[in-house]
Design an enzyme around this catalytic site. Structure first.
Site, PDB file in Angstrom:
ATOM      1  CG  ASN A 122      -0.386  -0.158   2.522  1.00 44.20           C
ATOM      2  OD1 ASN A 122       0.672  -0.755   2.680  1.00 44.20           O
ATOM      3  ND2 ASN A 122      -1.047   0.383   3.527  1.00 44.20           N
ATOM      4  CB  ILE A 123       1.739   3.634  -2.313  1.00 44.40           C
ATOM      5  CG1 ILE A 123       2.625   2.422  -2.664  1.00 44.40           C
ATOM      6  CG2 ILE A 123       2.538   4.936  -2.438  1.00 44.40           C
ATOM      7  CD1 ILE A 123       3.028   2.335  -4.122  1.00 44.40           C
ATOM      8  CD  GLU A 124      -1.550   4.760   4.513  1.00 43.70           C
ATOM      9  OE1 GLU A 124      -1.094   5.614   5.288  1.00 43.70           O
ATOM     10  OE2 GLU A 124      -2.260   3.802   4.873  1.00 43.70           O
ATOM     11  CD  GLU A 177      -5.323  -5.870  -1.606  1.00 41.30           C
ATOM     12  OE1 GLU A 177      -4.723  -4.783  -1.473  1.00 41.30           O
ATOM     13  OE2 GLU A 177      -6.202  -6.258  -0.822  1.00 41.30           O
ATOM     14  CB  CYS A 221     -10.726  -2.588  -0.054  1.00 42.06           C
ATOM     15  SG  CYS A 221     -10.046  -1.858  -1.551  1.00 42.06           S
ATOM     16  CB  CYS A 265      -8.309  -4.488  -4.146  1.00 42.19           C
ATOM     17  SG  CYS A 265      -7.198  -3.141  -3.706  1.00 42.19           S
ATOM     18  CB  CYS A 293      -5.114  -1.300  -1.994  1.00 39.86           C
ATOM     19  SG  CYS A 293      -6.448  -0.519  -1.099  1.00 39.86           S
TER      20      CYS A 293
HETATM   21  N1  THU Z   1      -5.336  -1.444   2.239  1.00 37.62           N
HETATM   22  C1  THU Z   1      -4.748  -2.229   1.293  1.00 37.62           C
HETATM   23  O1  THU Z   1      -3.586  -2.016   0.918  1.00 37.62           O
HETATM   24  N2  THU Z   1      -5.474  -3.255   0.779  1.00 37.62           N
HETATM   25  C2  THU Z   1      -6.761  -3.543   1.134  1.00 37.62           C
HETATM   26  O2  THU Z   1      -7.413  -4.351   0.501  1.00 37.62           O
HETATM   27  C3  THU Z   1      -7.350  -2.874   2.296  1.00 37.62           C
HETATM   28  C4  THU Z   1      -6.690  -1.602   2.705  1.00 37.62           C
HETATM   29  C5  THU Z   1      -4.553  -0.326   2.793  1.00 37.62           C
HETATM   30  C6  THU Z   1      -5.034   1.036   2.369  1.00 37.62           C
HETATM   31  C7  THU Z   1      -4.518   1.900   3.482  1.00 37.62           C
HETATM   32  O3  THU Z   1      -3.187   2.284   3.189  1.00 37.62           O
HETATM   33  C8  THU Z   1      -4.504   0.998   4.701  1.00 37.62           C
HETATM   34  O4  THU Z   1      -4.624  -0.329   4.200  1.00 37.62           O
HETATM   35  C9  THU Z   1      -5.617   1.271   5.675  1.00 37.62           C
HETATM   36  O5  THU Z   1      -6.847   1.295   5.037  1.00 37.62           O
END
Ligand code: THU
Length: 130
Positions: free
Chosen positions: A42-44, A55, A90, A93, A53
Site C-alpha cells: 500500500n502506498i498512502e 493488491e 477491499c 481491489c 492498496c
Molecule cells: N489497504 C490495502 O492495501 N489493501 C486492502 O485491501 C485494504 C486496505 C490499505 C489502504 C490503506 O493504506 C490501509 O490499508 C488502511 O486502510
C-alpha cells in the site's frame, strides 16, 4: 509455489509499505499463470483518497509489464507486525482483480484460501454491459 510461500511473499512485500497515516502495512503477492510473482504494497498519500492498496499495486505492476493471466493473490496486512489476522481485499481491489481474473481466482489470506467469487459473487464485468 504453495499458498504458504505466496503468503510469505505478501508479508515480505509489506515491508515496503508506505503508510505514515494509517500505520497499517499491507503486502500482496500475485502469482501469474506461468509461475512468476509480482508483489505490491500500500502506498498512502497526504491527500488520503489517492492511496493505492497493495493488491492494486501488484496488479498494475504486472499489467504494465504485459502480464494479465493470474492464478492467485495473497494478501497480508498488519498494524503491529503480526500478520496472523486475515486482511481481506477491499471492494475497489476486488473490482480491479475482477477485470483480469475469473471466479476461480484464488485469494490467499492468513487463515486459508478463498475464490474471487466468494468475495464478489455478482461482479460487474464486460458482460454486464451487453
Ligand atoms: N489497504 C490495502 O492495501 N489493501 C486492502 O485491501 C485494504 C486496505 C490499505 C489502504 C490503506 O493504506 C490501509 O490499508 C488502511 O486502510
Amino acid at each position: 509455489m504453495t499458498n504458504g510461500e505466496l503468503f510469505n511473499a505478501a508479508v515480505k512485500a509489506a515491508e515496503n509499505s508506505y503508510s505514515p497515516y494509517s500505520h497499517f502495512k499491507v503486502g500482496a503477492a500475485l502469482l501469474t499463470a506461468d509461475g512468476k510473482v509480482y508483489t505490491g504494497c500500500n502506498i498512502e498519500n497526504a491527500s488520503y483518497s489517492l492511496t493505492n492498496c497493495a493488491e492494486r499495486t501488484a496488479v498494475f505492476k504486472a499489467v504494465s509489464e504485459g502480464v494479465k493471466d493470474f492464478k492467485a493473490i495473497a494478501v497480508a496486512g498488519s498494524g503491529n507486525g503480526d500478520f496472523s489476522r486475515p486482511c481481506t481485499p477491499c471492494g475497489a481491489c476486488l473490482q480491479v482483480l475482477s477485470e483480469f481474473c475469473g471466479d476461480d481466482m484464488v485469494i490467499v489470506l492468513s487463515n486459508g484460501w478463498y475464490r474471487l467469487a466468494d468475495f464478489l459473487p455478482m461482479r460487474f464485468t464486460e458482460e454486464s454491459m451487453k
